[in-house]
Design a protein around this motif. Structure first.
Motif, PDB file in Angstrom:
ATOM      1  N   UNK A 312       1.850 -10.783  -6.666  1.00 35.90           N
ATOM      2  CA  UNK A 312       3.154 -10.495  -7.253  1.00 35.90           C
ATOM      3  C   UNK A 312       4.168  -9.892  -6.288  1.00 35.90           C
ATOM      4  N   UNK A 313       3.737  -9.362  -5.168  1.00 36.14           N
ATOM      5  CA  UNK A 313       4.677  -8.612  -4.318  1.00 36.14           C
ATOM      6  C   UNK A 313       5.382  -9.471  -3.290  1.00 36.14           C
ATOM      7  N   UNK A 314       5.041 -10.755  -3.177  1.00 33.62           N
ATOM      8  CA  UNK A 314       5.670 -11.596  -2.184  1.00 33.62           C
ATOM      9  C   UNK A 314       5.158 -11.268  -0.795  1.00 33.62           C
ATOM     10  N   UNK A 315       6.047 -11.417   0.204  1.00 34.37           N
ATOM     11  CA  UNK A 315       5.663 -11.116   1.590  1.00 34.37           C
ATOM     12  C   UNK A 315       5.691  -9.616   1.790  1.00 34.37           C
ATOM     13  N   UNK A 316       4.611  -8.957   1.383  1.00 38.58           N
ATOM     14  CA  UNK A 316       4.563  -7.502   1.429  1.00 38.58           C
ATOM     15  C   UNK A 316       3.340  -7.051   2.196  1.00 38.58           C
ATOM     16  N   UNK A 317       3.377  -5.807   2.626  1.00 40.45           N
ATOM     17  CA  UNK A 317       2.239  -5.158   3.275  1.00 40.45           C
ATOM     18  C   UNK A 317       1.732  -4.051   2.363  1.00 40.45           C
ATOM     19  N   UNK A 318       0.460  -3.754   2.477  1.00 42.42           N
ATOM     20  CA  UNK A 318      -0.159  -2.749   1.617  1.00 42.42           C
ATOM     21  C   UNK A 318      -0.759  -1.652   2.475  1.00 42.42           C
ATOM     22  N   UNK A 319      -0.672  -0.434   1.958  1.00 45.67           N
ATOM     23  CA  UNK A 319      -1.265   0.722   2.631  1.00 45.67           C
ATOM     24  C   UNK A 319      -2.231   1.389   1.655  1.00 45.67           C
ATOM     25  N   UNK A 320      -3.499   1.466   2.035  1.00 40.57           N
ATOM     26  CA  UNK A 320      -4.538   2.056   1.196  1.00 40.57           C
ATOM     27  C   UNK A 320      -4.858   3.441   1.741  1.00 40.57           C
ATOM     28  N   UNK A 321      -4.838   4.422   0.859  1.00 45.69           N
ATOM     29  CA  UNK A 321      -5.164   5.788   1.272  1.00 45.69           C
ATOM     30  C   UNK A 321      -6.244   6.340   0.351  1.00 45.69           C
ATOM     31  N   UNK A 322      -7.283   6.902   0.940  1.00 43.29           N
ATOM     32  CA  UNK A 322      -8.381   7.524   0.200  1.00 43.29           C
ATOM     33  C   UNK A 322      -8.483   8.969   0.668  1.00 43.29           C
ATOM     34  N   UNK A 323      -8.360   9.889  -0.283  1.00 46.49           N
ATOM     35  CA  UNK A 323      -8.386  11.312   0.042  1.00 46.49           C
ATOM     36  C   UNK A 323      -9.558  11.963  -0.679  1.00 46.49           C
ATOM     37  N   UNK A 324     -10.541  12.453   0.090  1.00 44.40           N
ATOM     38  CA  UNK A 324     -11.689  13.153  -0.470  1.00 44.40           C
ATOM     39  C   UNK A 324     -11.324  14.624  -0.640  1.00 44.40           C
ATOM     40  N   UNK A 325     -10.938  15.026  -1.829  1.00 50.14           N
ATOM     41  CA  UNK A 325     -10.616  16.416  -2.097  1.00 50.14           C
ATOM     42  C   UNK A 325     -11.834  17.200  -2.530  1.00 50.14           C
ATOM     43  N   UNK A 326     -11.629  18.474  -2.775  1.00 54.10           N
ATOM     44  CA  UNK A 326     -12.746  19.318  -3.181  1.00 54.10           C
ATOM     45  C   UNK A 326     -13.229  19.030  -4.587  1.00 54.10           C
ATOM     46  N   UNK A 327     -12.289  18.754  -5.492  1.00 55.40           N
ATOM     47  CA  UNK A 327     -12.662  18.564  -6.897  1.00 55.40           C
ATOM     48  C   UNK A 327     -12.282  17.192  -7.424  1.00 55.40           C
ATOM     49  N   UNK A 328     -11.569  16.386  -6.614  1.00 53.85           N
ATOM     50  CA  UNK A 328     -11.188  15.068  -7.078  1.00 53.85           C
ATOM     51  C   UNK A 328     -11.045  14.119  -5.900  1.00 53.85           C
ATOM     52  N   UNK A 329     -11.162  12.856  -6.217  1.00 55.98           N
ATOM     53  CA  UNK A 329     -10.955  11.783  -5.252  1.00 55.98           C
ATOM     54  C   UNK A 329      -9.628  11.111  -5.588  1.00 55.98           C
ATOM     55  N   UNK A 330      -8.759  10.996  -4.597  1.00 54.88           N
ATOM     56  CA  UNK A 330      -7.452  10.369  -4.796  1.00 54.88           C
ATOM     57  C   UNK A 330      -7.450   9.034  -4.061  1.00 54.88           C
TER      58      UNK A 330
END
Length: 387
Positions: A312-330
Protein backbone atom coordinates in the motif's frame (compact mmCIF):
# COMPACT_ATOMS: atom_id res chain seq x y z
CA UNK A 1 -21.82 -17.45 49.04
CA UNK A 2 -21.89 -20.57 51.23
CA UNK A 3 -20.07 -18.72 54.04
CA UNK A 4 -22.62 -15.89 53.95
CA UNK A 5 -25.42 -18.44 54.01
CA UNK A 6 -23.87 -20.17 57.03
CA UNK A 7 -23.59 -16.93 58.98
CA UNK A 8 -27.17 -16.05 58.10
CA UNK A 9 -28.51 -19.39 59.33
CA UNK A 10 -26.43 -19.08 62.53
CA UNK A 11 -27.91 -15.63 63.18
CA UNK A 12 -31.41 -17.01 62.63
CA UNK A 13 -30.83 -19.89 65.04
CA UNK A 14 -29.42 -17.50 67.63
CA UNK A 15 -32.47 -15.27 67.31
CA UNK A 16 -34.75 -18.32 67.70
CA UNK A 17 -32.90 -19.40 70.86
CA UNK A 18 -33.16 -15.87 72.30
CA UNK A 19 -36.92 -15.68 71.65
CA UNK A 20 -37.52 -19.13 73.18
CA UNK A 21 -35.40 -18.22 76.22
CA UNK A 22 -37.40 -15.01 76.74
CA UNK A 23 -40.78 -16.75 76.44
CA UNK A 24 -39.85 -19.64 78.72
CA UNK A 25 -38.34 -17.25 81.27
CA UNK A 26 -41.70 -15.52 81.46
CA UNK A 27 -43.36 -18.93 81.86
CA UNK A 28 -40.98 -19.83 84.71
CA UNK A 29 -41.64 -16.54 86.45
CA UNK A 30 -45.40 -17.11 86.11
CA UNK A 31 -45.23 -20.67 87.48
CA UNK A 32 -45.48 -20.70 91.30
CA UNK A 33 -43.68 -24.02 91.72
CA UNK A 34 -40.71 -23.05 89.54
CA UNK A 35 -37.37 -22.15 91.04
CA UNK A 36 -33.78 -21.34 90.13
CA UNK A 37 -33.14 -24.89 88.89
CA UNK A 38 -36.08 -24.64 86.49
CA UNK A 39 -34.85 -21.28 85.18
CA UNK A 40 -31.37 -22.71 84.58
CA UNK A 41 -32.85 -25.75 82.80
CA UNK A 42 -34.97 -23.52 80.58
CA UNK A 43 -32.06 -21.27 79.61
CA UNK A 44 -29.78 -24.23 78.82
CA UNK A 45 -32.50 -25.87 76.70
CA UNK A 46 -33.10 -22.61 74.80
CA UNK A 47 -29.37 -22.12 74.23
CA UNK A 48 -29.08 -25.64 72.77
CA UNK A 49 -31.40 -24.59 69.93
CA UNK A 50 -28.50 -22.65 68.40
CA UNK A 51 -27.16 -26.08 67.35
CA UNK A 52 -30.43 -27.63 66.14
CA UNK A 53 -29.33 -27.28 62.51
CA UNK A 54 -25.64 -28.20 62.84
CA UNK A 55 -25.75 -30.77 65.66
CA UNK A 56 -29.40 -31.88 65.88
CA UNK A 57 -28.81 -34.89 68.13
CA UNK A 58 -26.86 -32.80 70.64
CA UNK A 59 -29.62 -30.21 70.71
CA UNK A 60 -32.21 -32.99 71.04
CA UNK A 61 -30.47 -34.61 74.03
CA UNK A 62 -29.86 -31.34 75.91
CA UNK A 63 -33.34 -29.87 75.33
CA UNK A 64 -35.10 -33.15 76.22
CA UNK A 65 -33.21 -33.62 79.51
CA UNK A 66 -33.51 -29.97 80.59
CA UNK A 67 -37.18 -29.64 79.73
CA UNK A 68 -37.95 -32.95 81.48
CA UNK A 69 -36.47 -31.44 84.64
CA UNK A 70 -38.64 -28.35 84.24
CA UNK A 71 -41.79 -30.26 83.19
CA UNK A 72 -41.67 -32.87 85.95
CA UNK A 73 -40.82 -30.36 88.69
CA UNK A 74 -42.87 -27.28 87.87
CA UNK A 75 -45.52 -28.89 85.61
CA UNK A 76 -46.02 -25.78 83.46
CA UNK A 77 -48.04 -27.61 80.83
CA UNK A 78 -47.59 -27.52 77.01
CA UNK A 79 -45.11 -24.55 76.84
CA UNK A 80 -42.37 -26.79 78.25
CA UNK A 81 -42.48 -28.91 75.09
CA UNK A 82 -41.49 -26.19 72.63
CA UNK A 83 -37.65 -26.61 72.70
CA UNK A 84 -38.08 -30.38 72.41
CA UNK A 85 -40.41 -29.94 69.43
CA UNK A 86 -37.82 -27.81 67.62
CA UNK A 87 -35.10 -30.38 68.34
CA UNK A 88 -37.31 -33.26 67.16
CA UNK A 89 -37.96 -31.37 63.93
CA UNK A 90 -34.24 -30.76 63.42
CA UNK A 91 -33.26 -34.37 64.12
CA UNK A 92 -35.90 -35.77 61.72
CA UNK A 93 -34.89 -33.20 59.11
CA UNK A 94 -31.31 -34.47 59.40
CA UNK A 95 -32.48 -38.01 58.63
CA UNK A 96 -32.78 -39.46 62.16
CA UNK A 97 -35.94 -41.36 63.08
CA UNK A 98 -35.45 -43.56 66.17
CA UNK A 99 -33.86 -41.05 68.57
CA UNK A 100 -36.44 -38.27 67.95
CA UNK A 101 -39.24 -40.83 68.50
CA UNK A 102 -37.65 -42.04 71.75
CA UNK A 103 -37.18 -38.45 72.93
CA UNK A 104 -40.84 -37.68 72.21
CA UNK A 105 -42.08 -40.81 73.98
CA UNK A 106 -39.79 -40.15 76.98
CA UNK A 107 -40.89 -36.53 77.31
CA UNK A 108 -44.61 -37.26 76.89
CA UNK A 109 -44.50 -40.30 79.17
CA UNK A 110 -42.57 -38.57 81.97
CA UNK A 111 -44.69 -35.46 81.69
CA UNK A 112 -47.94 -37.44 81.76
CA UNK A 113 -46.80 -39.46 84.79
CA UNK A 114 -45.73 -36.37 86.71
CA UNK A 115 -48.91 -34.47 85.82
CA UNK A 116 -51.20 -37.35 86.81
CA UNK A 117 -49.32 -37.75 90.10
CA UNK A 118 -49.81 -34.10 90.96
CA UNK A 119 -53.34 -33.72 89.54
CA UNK A 120 -56.25 -33.02 91.87
CA UNK A 121 -59.66 -34.70 91.71
CA UNK A 122 -61.25 -34.30 88.28
CA UNK A 123 -58.07 -32.93 86.63
CA UNK A 124 -57.00 -36.24 85.08
CA UNK A 125 -59.07 -35.61 81.96
CA UNK A 126 -57.44 -32.22 81.39
CA UNK A 127 -53.98 -33.76 81.81
CA UNK A 128 -54.79 -36.44 79.22
CA UNK A 129 -56.13 -33.83 76.82
CA UNK A 130 -52.98 -31.73 77.15
CA UNK A 131 -50.83 -34.79 76.57
CA UNK A 132 -52.88 -35.73 73.50
CA UNK A 133 -52.43 -32.20 72.19
CA UNK A 134 -48.69 -32.45 72.70
CA UNK A 135 -48.66 -35.83 70.95
CA UNK A 136 -50.24 -34.19 67.91
CA UNK A 137 -47.60 -31.47 68.01
CA UNK A 138 -44.80 -34.03 68.15
CA UNK A 139 -46.31 -35.94 65.22
CA UNK A 140 -46.62 -32.68 63.28
CA UNK A 141 -42.96 -31.84 64.03
CA UNK A 142 -41.88 -35.27 62.78
CA UNK A 143 -43.95 -35.03 59.61
CA UNK A 144 -42.71 -31.50 58.92
CA UNK A 145 -39.11 -32.61 59.44
CA UNK A 146 -39.62 -35.52 57.04
CA UNK A 147 -41.09 -33.23 54.37
CA UNK A 148 -38.22 -30.77 54.84
CA UNK A 149 -35.69 -33.59 54.57
CA UNK A 150 -37.16 -34.79 51.26
CA UNK A 151 -37.36 -31.24 49.95
CA UNK A 152 -33.72 -30.65 50.86
CA UNK A 153 -32.72 -33.89 49.14
CA UNK A 154 -34.70 -32.84 46.06
CA UNK A 155 -32.99 -29.44 45.98
CA UNK A 156 -29.56 -31.07 46.28
CA UNK A 157 -30.39 -33.51 43.48
CA UNK A 158 -31.63 -30.62 41.32
CA UNK A 159 -28.38 -28.73 41.97
CA UNK A 160 -26.37 -31.84 41.11
CA UNK A 161 -28.37 -32.32 37.90
CA UNK A 162 -27.83 -28.66 37.01
CA UNK A 163 -24.09 -28.98 37.65
CA UNK A 164 -23.99 -32.18 35.58
CA UNK A 165 -25.91 -30.50 32.78
CA UNK A 166 -23.48 -27.56 32.86
CA UNK A 167 -20.52 -29.93 32.78
CA UNK A 168 -22.09 -31.82 29.89
CA UNK A 169 -22.66 -28.58 27.99
CA UNK A 170 -19.02 -27.63 28.53
CA UNK A 171 -17.89 -31.04 27.27
CA UNK A 172 -20.15 -30.76 24.23
CA UNK A 173 -18.82 -27.26 23.56
CA UNK A 174 -15.23 -28.47 23.84
CA UNK A 175 -15.95 -31.41 21.57
CA UNK A 176 -17.61 -29.18 18.99
CA UNK A 177 -14.71 -26.74 19.21
CA UNK A 178 -12.31 -29.63 18.64
CA UNK A 179 -14.33 -30.83 15.65
CA UNK A 180 -14.36 -27.30 14.25
CA UNK A 181 -10.58 -27.03 14.65
CA UNK A 182 -10.14 -30.30 12.79
CA UNK A 183 -12.47 -29.10 10.04
CA UNK A 184 -10.51 -25.86 9.69
CA UNK A 185 -7.26 -27.83 9.66
CA UNK A 186 -8.56 -30.04 6.85
CA UNK A 187 -9.77 -27.04 4.87
CA UNK A 188 -6.45 -25.25 5.28
CA UNK A 189 -4.57 -28.36 4.28
CA UNK A 190 -6.72 -29.02 1.23
CA UNK A 191 -6.91 -25.41 0.05
CA UNK A 192 -3.46 -23.99 0.86
CA UNK A 193 -0.92 -26.78 1.15
CA UNK A 194 -1.27 -27.89 -2.45
CA UNK A 195 -1.12 -24.35 -3.84
CA UNK A 196 1.91 -23.37 -1.78
CA UNK A 197 3.64 -26.62 -2.68
CA UNK A 198 3.09 -25.91 -6.38
CA UNK A 199 4.49 -22.38 -5.97
CA UNK A 200 7.54 -23.71 -4.17
CA UNK A 201 8.17 -26.44 -6.76
CA UNK A 202 7.72 -24.08 -9.69
CA UNK A 203 10.02 -21.50 -8.11
CA UNK A 204 12.59 -24.20 -7.44
CA UNK A 205 12.41 -25.43 -11.05
CA UNK A 206 12.79 -21.87 -12.35
CA UNK A 207 15.82 -21.27 -10.14
CA UNK A 208 17.36 -24.59 -11.23
CA UNK A 209 16.86 -23.85 -14.94
CA UNK A 210 18.26 -20.37 -14.63
CA UNK A 211 21.39 -21.63 -12.92
CA UNK A 212 21.71 -24.48 -15.43
CA UNK A 213 21.65 -21.95 -18.26
CA UNK A 214 24.22 -19.81 -16.48
CA UNK A 215 21.76 -16.98 -16.07
CA UNK A 216 21.51 -14.78 -13.02
CA UNK A 217 18.62 -15.86 -10.82
CA UNK A 218 16.25 -12.94 -10.18
CA UNK A 219 16.14 -11.88 -6.54
CA UNK A 220 12.35 -11.87 -6.60
CA UNK A 221 12.36 -15.54 -7.66
CA UNK A 222 14.66 -16.47 -4.82
CA UNK A 223 12.43 -14.54 -2.43
CA UNK A 224 9.41 -16.46 -3.71
CA UNK A 225 11.21 -19.77 -3.18
CA UNK A 226 12.25 -18.87 0.37
CA UNK A 227 8.89 -17.36 1.29
CA UNK A 228 7.03 -20.42 0.04
CA UNK A 229 9.26 -22.65 2.17
CA UNK A 230 8.59 -20.51 5.24
CA UNK A 231 4.89 -20.53 4.46
CA UNK A 232 4.90 -24.32 4.30
CA UNK A 233 6.67 -24.57 7.66
CA UNK A 234 4.31 -22.13 9.35
CA UNK A 235 1.28 -23.79 7.79
CA UNK A 236 2.41 -27.16 9.15
CA UNK A 237 2.85 -25.60 12.60
CA UNK A 238 -0.61 -24.03 12.40
CA UNK A 239 -2.19 -27.32 11.40
CA UNK A 240 -0.45 -29.11 14.28
CA UNK A 241 -1.74 -26.50 16.77
CA UNK A 242 -5.26 -26.82 15.38
CA UNK A 243 -5.19 -30.59 15.69
CA UNK A 244 -3.53 -30.67 19.14
CA UNK A 245 -3.98 -27.30 20.92
CA UNK A 246 -2.57 -28.38 24.29
CA UNK A 247 -1.36 -25.50 26.47
CA UNK A 248 2.10 -26.94 26.88
CA UNK A 249 2.56 -27.66 23.19
CA UNK A 250 1.09 -24.35 22.11
CA UNK A 251 3.40 -22.36 24.38
CA UNK A 252 6.63 -24.11 23.46
CA UNK A 253 8.66 -22.74 20.54
CA UNK A 254 9.35 -25.40 17.93
CA UNK A 255 12.72 -25.64 16.23
CA UNK A 256 13.30 -25.34 13.38
CA UNK A 257 9.77 -25.57 12.02
CA UNK A 258 8.03 -23.93 14.99
CA UNK A 259 6.23 -20.62 15.16
CA UNK A 260 8.22 -17.62 14.00
CA UNK A 261 9.86 -15.31 16.51
CA UNK A 262 12.23 -12.37 16.55
CA UNK A 263 15.15 -14.76 16.10
CA UNK A 264 14.01 -14.96 12.46
CA UNK A 265 13.56 -11.21 12.07
CA UNK A 266 16.68 -10.99 9.92
CA UNK A 267 15.32 -13.54 7.43
CA UNK A 268 12.02 -11.66 7.30
CA UNK A 269 13.72 -8.34 6.50
CA UNK A 270 15.97 -9.98 3.92
CA UNK A 271 12.92 -11.37 2.11
CA UNK A 272 11.37 -7.92 2.14
CA UNK A 273 14.53 -6.46 0.63
CA UNK A 274 14.63 -9.21 -1.98
CA UNK A 275 11.06 -8.30 -2.92
CA UNK A 276 12.15 -4.70 -3.54
CA UNK A 277 11.38 -3.04 -0.21
CA UNK A 278 14.28 -1.07 1.29
CA UNK A 279 14.23 -1.95 4.99
CA UNK A 280 16.50 -1.32 7.95
CA UNK A 281 16.52 -2.89 11.42
CA UNK A 282 17.55 -1.28 14.69
CA UNK A 283 17.66 -3.28 17.92
CA UNK A 284 18.18 -1.52 21.26
CA UNK A 285 18.27 -2.74 24.81
CA UNK A 286 19.56 -6.01 26.20
CA UNK A 287 18.40 -8.78 23.91
CA UNK A 288 17.10 -11.75 25.89
CA UNK A 289 14.61 -14.57 25.83
CA UNK A 290 10.96 -13.55 25.54
CA UNK A 291 7.70 -15.25 26.48
CA UNK A 292 6.75 -17.35 23.43
CA UNK A 293 3.46 -15.54 22.88
CA UNK A 294 5.17 -12.12 22.97
CA UNK A 295 7.94 -13.35 20.67
CA UNK A 296 5.44 -14.64 18.10
CA UNK A 297 3.25 -11.54 18.32
CA UNK A 298 6.21 -9.22 17.76
CA UNK A 299 7.32 -11.18 14.71
CA UNK A 300 3.82 -11.24 13.25
CA UNK A 301 3.38 -7.50 13.78
CA UNK A 302 6.60 -6.74 11.91
CA UNK A 303 5.64 -9.21 9.20
CA UNK A 304 2.21 -7.68 8.69
CA UNK A 305 3.55 -4.13 8.81
CA UNK A 306 6.18 -4.85 6.15
CA UNK A 307 3.56 -6.57 4.01
CA UNK A 308 1.33 -3.52 4.24
CA UNK A 309 4.22 -1.25 3.26
CA UNK A 310 4.93 -3.38 0.20
CA UNK A 311 1.27 -3.48 -0.84
CA UNK A 312 0.00 0.00 0.00
CA UNK A 313 2.84 2.48 0.53
CA UNK A 314 4.13 2.64 -3.04
CA UNK A 315 7.84 3.32 -3.52
CA UNK A 316 8.59 3.55 0.18
CA UNK A 317 11.28 2.47 2.61
CA UNK A 318 10.64 0.87 5.97
CA UNK A 319 12.49 1.21 9.26
CA UNK A 320 12.05 -1.55 11.86
CA UNK A 321 12.94 -0.80 15.46
CA UNK A 322 12.91 -3.32 18.32
CA UNK A 323 13.46 -2.01 21.84
CA UNK A 324 14.00 -4.49 24.68
CA UNK A 325 12.81 -2.57 27.74
CA UNK A 326 12.76 -3.67 31.34
CA UNK A 327 9.03 -4.37 31.53
CA UNK A 328 7.91 -4.26 27.90
CA UNK A 329 9.01 -4.95 24.37
CA UNK A 330 8.44 -2.14 21.86
CA UNK A 331 8.20 -2.99 18.18
CA UNK A 332 7.85 -0.13 15.70
CA UNK A 333 7.74 -0.06 11.91
CA UNK A 334 7.81 3.29 10.12
CA UNK A 335 7.58 3.96 6.42
CA UNK A 336 7.86 7.11 4.30
CA UNK A 337 5.02 6.21 1.99
CA UNK A 338 2.10 8.21 0.71
CA UNK A 339 -0.21 7.96 3.75
CA UNK A 340 -1.16 11.30 5.33
CA UNK A 341 -3.25 12.32 8.29
CA UNK A 342 -5.65 14.09 5.96
CA UNK A 343 -6.21 10.89 4.00
CA UNK A 344 -5.62 7.98 6.41
CA UNK A 345 -5.88 4.45 5.03
CA UNK A 346 -8.93 2.36 5.85
CA UNK A 347 -8.00 -0.29 8.49
CA UNK A 348 -8.09 -3.77 7.02
CA UNK A 349 -7.93 -7.30 8.30
CA UNK A 350 -4.20 -7.05 8.94
CA UNK A 351 -4.45 -4.06 11.27
CA UNK A 352 -7.38 -5.61 13.10
CA UNK A 353 -5.37 -8.81 13.54
CA UNK A 354 -2.41 -6.86 14.96
CA UNK A 355 -4.69 -5.01 17.39
CA UNK A 356 -6.26 -8.27 18.54
CA UNK A 357 -2.84 -9.81 19.16
CA UNK A 358 -1.63 -6.84 21.19
CA UNK A 359 -4.87 -6.51 23.15
CA UNK A 360 -4.83 -10.22 24.03
CA UNK A 361 -1.40 -9.71 25.63
CA UNK A 362 -2.51 -6.63 27.56
CA UNK A 363 -0.43 -4.25 25.44
CA UNK A 364 -1.04 -1.11 23.39
CA UNK A 365 -0.99 -0.61 19.61
CA UNK A 366 -0.58 2.64 17.68
CA UNK A 367 -1.28 2.43 13.95
CA UNK A 368 -1.72 5.76 12.18
CA UNK A 369 -0.20 8.11 9.59
CA UNK A 370 2.85 10.11 10.66
CA UNK A 371 2.94 13.89 10.77
CA UNK A 372 5.82 13.99 8.24
CA UNK A 373 4.07 11.52 5.94
CA UNK A 374 4.00 7.77 5.81
CA UNK A 375 2.63 5.33 8.33
CA UNK A 376 3.76 4.06 11.72
CA UNK A 377 2.90 0.88 13.59
CA UNK A 378 4.01 0.78 17.23
CA UNK A 379 3.24 -2.11 19.55
CA UNK A 380 4.06 -2.08 23.27
CA UNK A 381 3.98 -5.62 24.61
CA UNK A 382 4.27 -6.23 28.39
CA UNK A 383 6.85 -8.83 29.34
CA UNK A 384 5.56 -9.68 32.81
CA UNK A 385 7.94 -11.12 35.40
CA UNK A 386 10.90 -12.70 33.61
CA UNK A 387 13.04 -13.15 36.73
Amino acid sequence: MSSARGWRSLAQDGALAAVVAALLTLTVLATPAAGALDLAAVLIAAASLVAWRRAPLVALAISTVCMLVYATHAQPGPPAAFPVLVSVYGAVRAGHRLLPALAGVLFLGAGLTASLAGAGPGEERLVVQNTTLLLGWFLAAGVTGTVSMHRQAYVEQAEQRAAEAERTREEVARRRAGEERLRIARELHDSLTHSISVIKVQAGVAVHLARKRGEEVPAALLAIQEASGDAMRELRTTLELLRDPGPDEADEPCEPDGPSGLDRLGDLVERARAAGLPATVTVSGERRGLPPEVDRAAYRIVQEALTNVSRHAGAAAAAVRVDYGGRELVVQVDDDGKATRDDPPVPGVGLRGMRERVTALGGRLLAEPRAEGGFTVRAELPLGDLT
